[in-house]
Design a protein around this motif. Structure first.
Motif, PDB file in Angstrom:
ATOM      1  N   ALA A  89      -9.364  83.009 110.380  1.00 46.31           N
ATOM      2  CA  ALA A  89      -8.096  83.141 110.868  1.00 46.31           C
ATOM      3  C   ALA A  89      -7.673  84.557 111.492  1.00 46.31           C
ATOM      4  O   ALA A  89      -8.278  85.332 111.371  1.00 46.31           O
ATOM      5  CB  ALA A  89      -7.036  82.865 109.621  1.00 46.31           C
ATOM      6  N   SER A  90      -6.662  84.412 112.368  1.00 45.17           N
ATOM      7  CA  SER A  90      -6.287  85.492 112.975  1.00 45.17           C
ATOM      8  C   SER A  90      -4.945  86.050 112.135  1.00 45.17           C
ATOM      9  O   SER A  90      -4.225  84.829 112.036  1.00 45.17           O
ATOM     10  CB  SER A  90      -5.927  85.382 114.270  1.00 45.17           C
ATOM     11  N   VAL A  91      -4.626  87.145 112.154  1.00 48.32           N
ATOM     12  CA  VAL A  91      -3.612  87.580 111.327  1.00 48.32           C
ATOM     13  C   VAL A  91      -2.935  88.880 112.312  1.00 48.32           C
ATOM     14  O   VAL A  91      -3.216  89.887 112.516  1.00 48.32           O
ATOM     15  CB  VAL A  91      -3.615  88.146 109.880  1.00 48.32           C
ATOM     16  N   VAL A  92      -1.675  88.511 113.019  1.00 44.79           N
ATOM     17  CA  VAL A  92      -1.116  89.561 113.982  1.00 44.79           C
ATOM     18  C   VAL A  92       0.329  89.827 113.632  1.00 44.79           C
ATOM     19  O   VAL A  92       1.095  88.942 113.052  1.00 44.79           O
ATOM     20  CB  VAL A  92      -1.284  88.794 115.232  1.00 44.79           C
ATOM     21  N   GLY A  93       0.761  90.894 113.572  1.00 44.83           N
ATOM     22  CA  GLY A  93       2.295  91.463 113.544  1.00 44.83           C
ATOM     23  C   GLY A  93       2.283  92.780 113.035  1.00 44.83           C
ATOM     24  O   GLY A  93       1.336  93.665 113.432  1.00 44.83           O
ATOM     25  N   PRO A  94       3.433  93.189 112.358  1.00 49.52           N
ATOM     26  CA  PRO A  94       3.614  94.355 111.837  1.00 49.52           C
ATOM     27  C   PRO A  94       2.536  95.070 111.201  1.00 49.52           C
ATOM     28  O   PRO A  94       1.895  94.349 110.050  1.00 49.52           O
ATOM     29  CB  PRO A  94       4.903  94.540 110.890  1.00 49.52           C
TER      30      PRO A  94
END
Length: 284
Positions: A89-94
């Motif tokens: 999975a990709s995890v993108v954000g702050p």
């Protein structure tokens, strides 16, 4: 068959408790000190070993409870086979939120994927036989529902979830009740028609005594392969047969070949090794 997810309301208390344990009294002081407040990060959850994925919903919840702005895109859902280096999975954000939730997310994901992977190895070992692989109540306190879910993700089946959903008369029940007959007769008058009754036996003599009282299932505990074969012949379809006792991927095929219906394995949940999964930074 697609794996049905567990309801979020069951998962959130587990993830909240794990995050609170990690955050302690002052929060993530390392991340707060070293990472700029508005830094944006692109990361991926990647397999570092070949195995089966389980626990993504808990991992995703860990990130989102810290900051709902974290975006997750799943490439390999629960129940998927993955190889070393494959992106799950990709995890993108702050960036702060991602780093704060990282260990809690990975703790759940690695542990449950380890259970799914171990289960899949046993399922594969007995694929030539109809026997189902099941777990037991030997689970981590508080994590039974998700650990049993991980067994399903690995292609296994679930045994009873607790003391309240089926009767399993074990050796100590028999000893204290005064015998197999007394224990089964008391059980039968104590529960409704929808509750199954299973009795544990160690010998063929005990099995014959139990079968005379028509239990729904018999647990053939720590029997040799030869004894299991004799037990299955003795039962002759009159009850579900379950084999148990230190069964591994190496020994499971011979056990399954005896014709038992179920093979229950406690170590799948209480001591399966983790599947190594990491969170890798891919840029801002």
């Amino acid at each position: 068959m697609k794996l049905a997810p567990l309801p979020a309301i069951m998962l959130e208390p587990l993830v909240r408790a794990a995050l609170l344990e990690d955050l302690g009294r002052a929060g993530d002081i390392t991340t707060e000190a070293t990472v700029a407040k508005y830094h944006h990060a692109k990361t991926v959850l990647a397999a570092r070993q070949t195995g089966v994925v389980a626990g993504l919903d808990l991992a995703m919840l860990a990130f989102r409870l810290i900051n709902p702005d974290v975006e997750i895109s799943v490439g390999r859902p629960d129940g998927s086979n993955v190889v070393e280096g494959e992106v799950i999975a990709s995890v993108v954000g702050p960036a702060r939120a991602i780093l704060t939730a990282e260990r809690t997310a990975l703790n759940f994901l690695c542990h449950l994927s380890g259970i799914a992977t171990a289960t899949a190895s046993i399922v594969a070992a007995v694929r030539e036989h109809p026997a189902k692989i099941t777990c037991t109540r030997k689970t981590t306190p508080g994590l039974r529902a998700v650990e049993k879910y991980a067994v399903r993700a690995g292609g296994g089946a679930n045994h009873r979830f607790g003391l309240d959903d089926a009767i399993l008369i074990k050796d100590n029940h028999i000893a204290i009740a005064g015998g197999i007959r007394t224990a089964i007769e008391r059980a039968r008058v104590s529960v409704g028609h929808l509750v199954k009754i299973e009795v544990e036996v160690d010998t063929l003599a005990q099995l014959e005594e139990a079968l005379a009282l028509a239990p729904d299932a018999v647990l053939l505990d720590n029997m040799s392969v030869d004894k299991l074969r004799q037990a299955v012949a003795l039962v002759a379809g009159r009850a579900i047969t379950e084999a148990s006792g230190r069964i591994t991927a190496a020994t499971a095929p011979a056990v399954a070949a005896t014709g038992v219906d179920l093979i229950s394995i406690g170590w799948l949940t209480h001591s399966a090794p983790i599947l190594d999964i990491g969170l890798d930074y891919r840029g801002s």
